[in-house]
Design a protein around this motif. Structure first.
Motif, short mmCIF file in Angstrom:
data_model
loop_
_atom_site.label_atom_id
_atom_site.label_comp_id
_atom_site.label_asym_id
_atom_site.label_seq_id
_atom_site.Cartn_x
_atom_site.Cartn_y
_atom_site.Cartn_z
N UNK A 105 0.70 -4.99 -2.47
CA UNK A 105 1.20 -4.39 -3.73
C UNK A 105 0.98 -2.84 -3.41
N UNK A 106 1.87 -2.18 -3.66
CA UNK A 106 1.75 -0.36 -3.32
C UNK A 106 2.52 0.07 -4.54
N UNK A 107 1.70 0.66 -5.41
CA UNK A 107 2.21 1.33 -6.66
C UNK A 107 3.22 0.30 -7.55
N UNK A 108 2.57 -0.85 -7.55
CA UNK A 108 3.36 -2.01 -8.07
C UNK A 108 4.78 -2.46 -7.48
N UNK A 109 4.87 -2.21 -6.46
CA UNK A 109 5.81 -2.74 -5.40
C UNK A 109 5.58 -3.49 -4.26
N UNK A 110 6.13 -4.59 -4.01
CA UNK A 110 5.83 -5.23 -2.45
C UNK A 110 6.24 -4.62 -1.41
N UNK A 157 10.48 3.22 -1.67
CA UNK A 157 10.36 4.30 -0.78
C UNK A 157 8.93 4.50 -0.43
N UNK A 158 8.56 4.42 0.71
CA UNK A 158 7.06 4.76 1.07
C UNK A 158 7.02 5.88 2.25
N UNK A 159 5.72 6.12 2.66
CA UNK A 159 5.48 7.16 3.80
C UNK A 159 4.51 6.67 4.51
N UNK A 160 4.98 6.53 5.71
CA UNK A 160 3.97 6.11 6.70
C UNK A 160 3.61 7.24 7.81
N UNK A 161 2.24 7.63 7.53
CA UNK A 161 1.83 8.77 8.32
C UNK A 161 2.61 9.88 8.06
N UNK A 190 12.87 4.83 3.34
CA UNK A 190 13.36 4.31 2.25
C UNK A 190 13.34 3.18 2.11
N UNK A 191 13.47 2.43 0.90
CA UNK A 191 13.27 0.98 0.47
C UNK A 191 14.10 0.45 1.20
N UNK A 192 13.86 -0.82 1.80
CA UNK A 192 14.88 -1.78 2.68
C UNK A 192 14.05 -2.53 3.67
N UNK A 236 -0.27 4.06 4.73
CA UNK A 236 0.96 3.93 3.99
C UNK A 236 0.80 4.34 2.60
N UNK A 237 1.62 5.11 2.10
CA UNK A 237 1.69 5.62 0.64
C UNK A 237 2.94 5.71 -0.14
N UNK A 238 3.04 5.61 -1.47
CA UNK A 238 4.08 5.59 -1.90
C UNK A 238 4.76 7.00 -1.74
N UNK A 239 5.95 7.23 -1.47
CA UNK A 239 6.84 8.31 -1.05
C UNK A 239 7.01 9.34 -2.33
N UNK A 240 6.81 10.39 -2.42
CA UNK A 240 6.89 11.32 -3.49
C UNK A 240 8.57 11.22 -3.97
#
Length: 204
Positions: free
Chosen positions: A66-71, A112-116, A121-123, A200-204
């Motif tokens: 789970x990342x910021x409440x999303x899988x 939406x996430x950020x990798x490095x 985008x979500x998908x 991996x971080x939540x995208x701003x």
């Protein structure tokens, strides 16, 4: 020779019996009920091409977190070393690798996430890697549902540098993990003596 003649009474009875037999309705053959439609098989990432290795040799596994409440999820095949030289051998340097075995390795993110630092985008995506002796790249590709060796560069969303490390001990079976790290995750891949990491971080 004297002709044999039926008496009128006997002839009438014989004719009636014949007509009765002809008019008797034969029972209809038993109807076999239509077979119920077979239950659809569970969906699989991709159909194996002819001559592909059996999946049992490289079982599927899933890394979830789970990342910021999303899988966030990665589905992949897990090959074994089985005494083979892996990096630079089974996994050649300078060639795109399916990053697992059999069907393509799949990334699914519900947000939406950020990798490095690269926004994804979500998908649903396919993950490939480009191995090197000193550096690796993670390839996030838009094509999904294909066999792992079917790579189309024009579908690339991003190529992202991976941090390369050496494992403390050999890793027999290829492993992908999503490990908690601060407010985010680390995408970690290990096999043989190689460890690859991407934050991996939540995208701003």
């Amino acid at each position: 020779m004297t002709a044999f003649r039926l008496s009128p009474v006997f002839a009438t009875l014989a004719l009636a019996a014949t007509l009765g037999a002809c008019g008797q309705q034969q029972p209809a053959p038993e109807q076999t009920p239509a077979a119920a439609p077979a239950t659809a098989p569970a969906a699989t990432p991709a159909a194996a091409p002819a001559g592909a290795p059996r999946a049992v040799a490289s079982p599927r596994d899933t890394a979830r977190a789970s990342l910021a409440g999303h899988m966030v999820m990665v589905d992949y095949g897990r090959p074994f070393m089985r005494g083979r030289a892996i990096m630079g051998g089974l996994v050649p340097y300078g060639q795109v690798w399916r990053t697992g075995a059999n069907a393509a390795t799949t990334l699914v993110t519900a947000r939406d996430i950020s990798i490095s630092g690269t926004r994804i985008p979500a998908g649903t995506y396919t993950l490939y890697t480009l191995p090197g002796e000193r550096d690796w790249q993670l390839i996030v590709n838009r094509q999904t549902g294909q066999w792992g060796t079917e790579y189309k560069q024009e579908q690339d969303l991003a190529r992202i540098p991976l941090r390369m490390e050496r494992t403390a001990a050999p890793v027999e079976q290829f492993t992908i993990q999503l490990q908690p790290s601060g407010t985010g995750l680390n995408l970690v891949m290990e096999w043989e003596n190689t460890r690859l990491v991407a934050p991996v971080q939540p995208a701003a």
